[in-house]
Scaffold this motif. Structure first.
Motif, PDB file in Angstrom:
ATOM      1  N   ASN A 108      -3.384   4.550  -9.896  1.00  0.00           N
ATOM      2  CA  ASN A 108      -4.706   4.699  -9.286  1.00  0.00           C
ATOM      3  C   ASN A 108      -5.225   6.107  -9.547  1.00  0.00           C
ATOM      4  O   ASN A 108      -4.609   6.871 -10.296  1.00  0.00           O
ATOM      5  CB  ASN A 108      -4.670   4.368  -7.792  1.00  0.00           C
ATOM      6  CG  ASN A 108      -3.828   5.342  -6.975  1.00  0.00           C
ATOM      7  OD1 ASN A 108      -3.365   6.377  -7.482  1.00  0.00           O
ATOM      8  ND2 ASN A 108      -3.613   5.034  -5.721  1.00  0.00           N
TER       9      ASN A 108
ATOM     10  N   PRO B 166      -4.356  -3.494 -11.105  1.00  0.00           N
ATOM     11  CA  PRO B 166      -5.078  -3.899  -9.895  1.00  0.00           C
ATOM     12  C   PRO B 166      -5.680  -2.759  -9.090  1.00  0.00           C
ATOM     13  O   PRO B 166      -6.572  -2.985  -8.270  1.00  0.00           O
ATOM     14  CB  PRO B 166      -4.001  -4.638  -9.081  1.00  0.00           C
ATOM     15  CG  PRO B 166      -2.709  -4.034  -9.539  1.00  0.00           C
ATOM     16  CD  PRO B 166      -2.901  -3.738 -10.995  1.00  0.00           C
ATOM     17  N   GLU B 167      -5.213  -1.517  -9.300  1.00  0.00           N
ATOM     18  CA  GLU B 167      -5.711  -0.378  -8.524  1.00  0.00           C
ATOM     19  C   GLU B 167      -6.753   0.448  -9.273  1.00  0.00           C
ATOM     20  O   GLU B 167      -7.269   1.420  -8.720  1.00  0.00           O
ATOM     21  CB  GLU B 167      -4.545   0.524  -8.105  1.00  0.00           C
ATOM     22  CG  GLU B 167      -3.493  -0.161  -7.245  1.00  0.00           C
ATOM     23  CD  GLU B 167      -4.054  -0.654  -5.923  1.00  0.00           C
ATOM     24  OE1 GLU B 167      -4.896   0.058  -5.338  1.00  0.00           O
ATOM     25  OE2 GLU B 167      -3.666  -1.746  -5.478  1.00  0.00           O
TER      26      GLU B 167
ATOM     27  N   GLN C 189     -16.172  -8.657 -11.731  1.00  0.00           N
ATOM     28  CA  GLN C 189     -17.257  -8.056 -10.958  1.00  0.00           C
ATOM     29  C   GLN C 189     -18.563  -7.940 -11.754  1.00  0.00           C
ATOM     30  O   GLN C 189     -19.610  -7.639 -11.179  1.00  0.00           O
ATOM     31  CB  GLN C 189     -16.845  -6.652 -10.478  1.00  0.00           C
ATOM     32  CG  GLN C 189     -15.608  -6.624  -9.610  1.00  0.00           C
ATOM     33  CD  GLN C 189     -15.908  -6.946  -8.153  1.00  0.00           C
ATOM     34  OE1 GLN C 189     -17.022  -7.294  -7.807  1.00  0.00           O
ATOM     35  NE2 GLN C 189     -14.913  -6.833  -7.308  1.00  0.00           N
TER      36      GLN C 189
ATOM     37  N   SER D 197       0.836  -1.211   0.000  1.00  0.00           N
ATOM     38  CA  SER D 197       0.000   0.000   0.000  1.00  0.00           C
ATOM     39  C   SER D 197       0.864   1.252   0.000  1.00  0.00           C
ATOM     40  O   SER D 197       0.528   2.251  -0.652  1.00  0.00           O
ATOM     41  CB  SER D 197      -0.939   0.000   1.205  1.00  0.00           C
ATOM     42  OG  SER D 197      -0.224   0.151   2.422  1.00  0.00           O
TER      43      SER D 197
ATOM     44  N   CYS E  90      -9.337  -5.767 -15.222  1.00  0.00           N
ATOM     45  CA  CYS E  90      -9.220  -4.895 -14.044  1.00  0.00           C
ATOM     46  C   CYS E  90     -10.228  -5.401 -13.017  1.00  0.00           C
ATOM     47  O   CYS E  90     -11.435  -5.168 -13.156  1.00  0.00           O
ATOM     48  CB  CYS E  90      -9.490  -3.437 -14.410  1.00  0.00           C
ATOM     49  SG  CYS E  90      -8.238  -2.701 -15.481  1.00  0.00           S
ATOM     50  N   SER E  91      -9.749  -6.069 -12.001  1.00  0.00           N
ATOM     51  CA  SER E  91     -10.618  -6.838 -11.102  1.00  0.00           C
ATOM     52  C   SER E  91     -11.518  -6.002 -10.205  1.00  0.00           C
ATOM     53  O   SER E  91     -12.462  -6.534  -9.613  1.00  0.00           O
ATOM     54  CB  SER E  91      -9.746  -7.754 -10.228  1.00  0.00           C
ATOM     55  OG  SER E  91      -8.832  -6.988  -9.465  1.00  0.00           O
ATOM     56  N   ARG E  92     -11.287  -4.710 -10.097  1.00  0.00           N
ATOM     57  CA  ARG E  92     -12.066  -3.889  -9.155  1.00  0.00           C
ATOM     58  C   ARG E  92     -13.163  -3.073  -9.833  1.00  0.00           C
ATOM     59  O   ARG E  92     -13.902  -2.348  -9.166  1.00  0.00           O
ATOM     60  CB  ARG E  92     -11.125  -2.965  -8.385  1.00  0.00           C
ATOM     61  CG  ARG E  92     -10.073  -3.721  -7.583  1.00  0.00           C
ATOM     62  CD  ARG E  92      -9.104  -2.790  -6.883  1.00  0.00           C
ATOM     63  NE  ARG E  92      -9.756  -1.988  -5.875  1.00  0.00           N
ATOM     64  CZ  ARG E  92      -9.136  -1.083  -5.121  1.00  0.00           C
ATOM     65  NH1 ARG E  92      -7.826  -0.897  -5.275  1.00  0.00           N
ATOM     66  NH2 ARG E  92      -9.781  -0.389  -4.218  1.00  0.00           N
ATOM     67  N   ILE E  93     -13.297  -3.196 -11.128  1.00  0.00           N
ATOM     68  CA  ILE E  93     -14.298  -2.419 -11.861  1.00  0.00           C
ATOM     69  C   ILE E  93     -15.662  -3.088 -11.778  1.00  0.00           C
ATOM     70  O   ILE E  93     -15.787  -4.293 -11.964  1.00  0.00           O
ATOM     71  CB  ILE E  93     -13.877  -2.249 -13.330  1.00  0.00           C
ATOM     72  CG1 ILE E  93     -12.656  -1.344 -13.426  1.00  0.00           C
ATOM     73  CG2 ILE E  93     -15.015  -1.676 -14.167  1.00  0.00           C
ATOM     74  CD1 ILE E  93     -12.132  -1.168 -14.843  1.00  0.00           C
ATOM     75  N   THR E  94     -16.707  -2.288 -11.513  1.00  0.00           N
ATOM     76  CA  THR E  94     -18.077  -2.785 -11.457  1.00  0.00           C
ATOM     77  C   THR E  94     -18.928  -2.049 -12.498  1.00  0.00           C
ATOM     78  O   THR E  94     -18.449  -1.144 -13.194  1.00  0.00           O
ATOM     79  CB  THR E  94     -18.693  -2.575 -10.064  1.00  0.00           C
ATOM     80  OG1 THR E  94     -18.906  -1.164  -9.846  1.00  0.00           O
ATOM     81  CG2 THR E  94     -17.772  -3.111  -8.969  1.00  0.00           C
TER      82      THR E  94
ATOM     83  N   ASP F 100     -10.236   1.316 -10.295  1.00  0.00           N
ATOM     84  CA  ASP F 100     -11.551   0.999  -9.756  1.00  0.00           C
ATOM     85  C   ASP F 100     -12.601   1.961 -10.315  1.00  0.00           C
ATOM     86  O   ASP F 100     -12.336   2.710 -11.260  1.00  0.00           O
ATOM     87  CB  ASP F 100     -11.532   1.062  -8.228  1.00  0.00           C
ATOM     88  CG  ASP F 100     -11.003   2.403  -7.711  1.00  0.00           C
ATOM     89  OD1 ASP F 100     -10.859   3.347  -8.516  1.00  0.00           O
ATOM     90  OD2 ASP F 100     -10.732   2.499  -6.499  1.00  0.00           O
ATOM     91  N   ASP F 101     -13.788   1.936  -9.736  1.00  0.00           N
ATOM     92  CA  ASP F 101     -14.884   2.769 -10.223  1.00  0.00           C
ATOM     93  C   ASP F 101     -14.575   4.262 -10.085  1.00  0.00           C
ATOM     94  O   ASP F 101     -14.940   5.062 -10.949  1.00  0.00           O
ATOM     95  CB  ASP F 101     -16.174   2.442  -9.462  1.00  0.00           C
ATOM     96  CG  ASP F 101     -16.678   1.047  -9.767  1.00  0.00           C
ATOM     97  OD1 ASP F 101     -16.184   0.440 -10.733  1.00  0.00           O
ATOM     98  OD2 ASP F 101     -17.565   0.560  -9.044  1.00  0.00           O
TER      99      ASP F 101
END
Length: 262
Positions: A137, A159-160, A211, A63, A184-188, A162-163
């Motif tokens: 990010n 990986p960072e 997702q 982090s 991109c595993s964090r996208i919804t 996101d939405d």
């Protein structure tokens, strides 16, 4: 973050110390030597205690690396301009880019080292960026917002991303033509809805987004939202027909056919 990790470590340390103290008291009180099973459990607790601490510290260090890599390059912007600062940021992330009007791509080598030749064109904006697999990010995106000629952006496997990151892409609404968001595993779905601000977008890749519950439906909605954009990586039937429903439909069709023959 550091405080919470320290608190957790202190709690685990306290519990671990109590277990060890109990074991020592049992030995000092003249009790029988603990069984092999008891000694095995104590050794196991030592092992998992150490492994858990290592994993927690590894997460904390990662982090901190994300924060460090995505800091605002204010000094570079002030002294060399927004274009050079953006280029330097991309290269430090081990990404690559191409200036507008040029065919050459600038990228680091396998060890992350790169040439500073890009500093010879401080007045030229960046047109294509490939940040696939990097730790970019939404904070780091601030280093690129002045690139008003950015047309192609690849974020494959980041990986960072996101939405909230997708919501920040509105700054490229009048320039971005191609966007790769695959894996991109964090996208919804909520994040993809923010792409409506990319009015010039013509090509979009949304393959491998875990997702998304109904990728086929998402593709239909994206094509309605962005009528001039070609959505890739997802078939219309993905997620729309469940396996059980499909089997029931086939069984019903087969039964109807047999009844007709009778």
């Amino acid at each position: 973050m550091a405080a919470s990790l320290l608190s957790q470590a202190m709690k685990r340390c306290s519990a671990h110390t109590c277990a060890a103290a109990t074991f020592r008291r049992a030995l000092s009180s003249g009790a029988a030597t603990p069984s092999v099973f008891t000694r095995f459990l104590l050794k196991l607790s030592h092992y998992f205690y150490d492994v858990e601490n290592i994993l927690n510290w590894n997460d904390w260090l990662r982090s901190q690396a994300v924060i460090r890599k995505n800091r605002l390059f204010g000094y570079a912007q002030k002294n060399f301009g927004n274009n050079i600062a953006a280029a330097y940021y991309i290269l430090t992330l081990r990404g690559s880019f191409r200036f507008a009007g040029q065919s050459e791509w600038y990228r680091p080598d396998s060890r992350g080292r790169f040439s500073y030749d890009f500093m010879s064109t401080p007045d030229t904006q960046i047109e294509e960026v490939d940040l696939s697999g990097t730790l970019i990010n939404h904070n780091g995106l601030e280093n690129l917002v002045k690139q008003s000629k950015l047309q192609t952006l690849s974020l494959r496997g980041c990986p960072e991303v996101d939405d909230w990151f997708l919501a920040c892409l509105h700054v490229f609404g009048e320039s971005l033509v191609e966007l790769d968001l695959s894996h991109c595993s964090r996208i919804t779905v909520g994040g993809l809805a923010a792409l409506q601000n990319l009015r010039k977008l013509q090509w979009l890749d949304i393959s491998g987004l875990p997702q998304l519950q109904n990728p086929g439906l998402v593709r239909i909605l994206l094509e309605e939202m962005l009528p001039h954009c070609r959505v890739n990586g997802v078939e219309y039937e993905q997620g729309l027909i469940q396996p059980d429903s499909q089997e029931q439909t086939e069984d019903h069709h087969e039964a109807s056919t047999n009844t007709g023959h009778l």
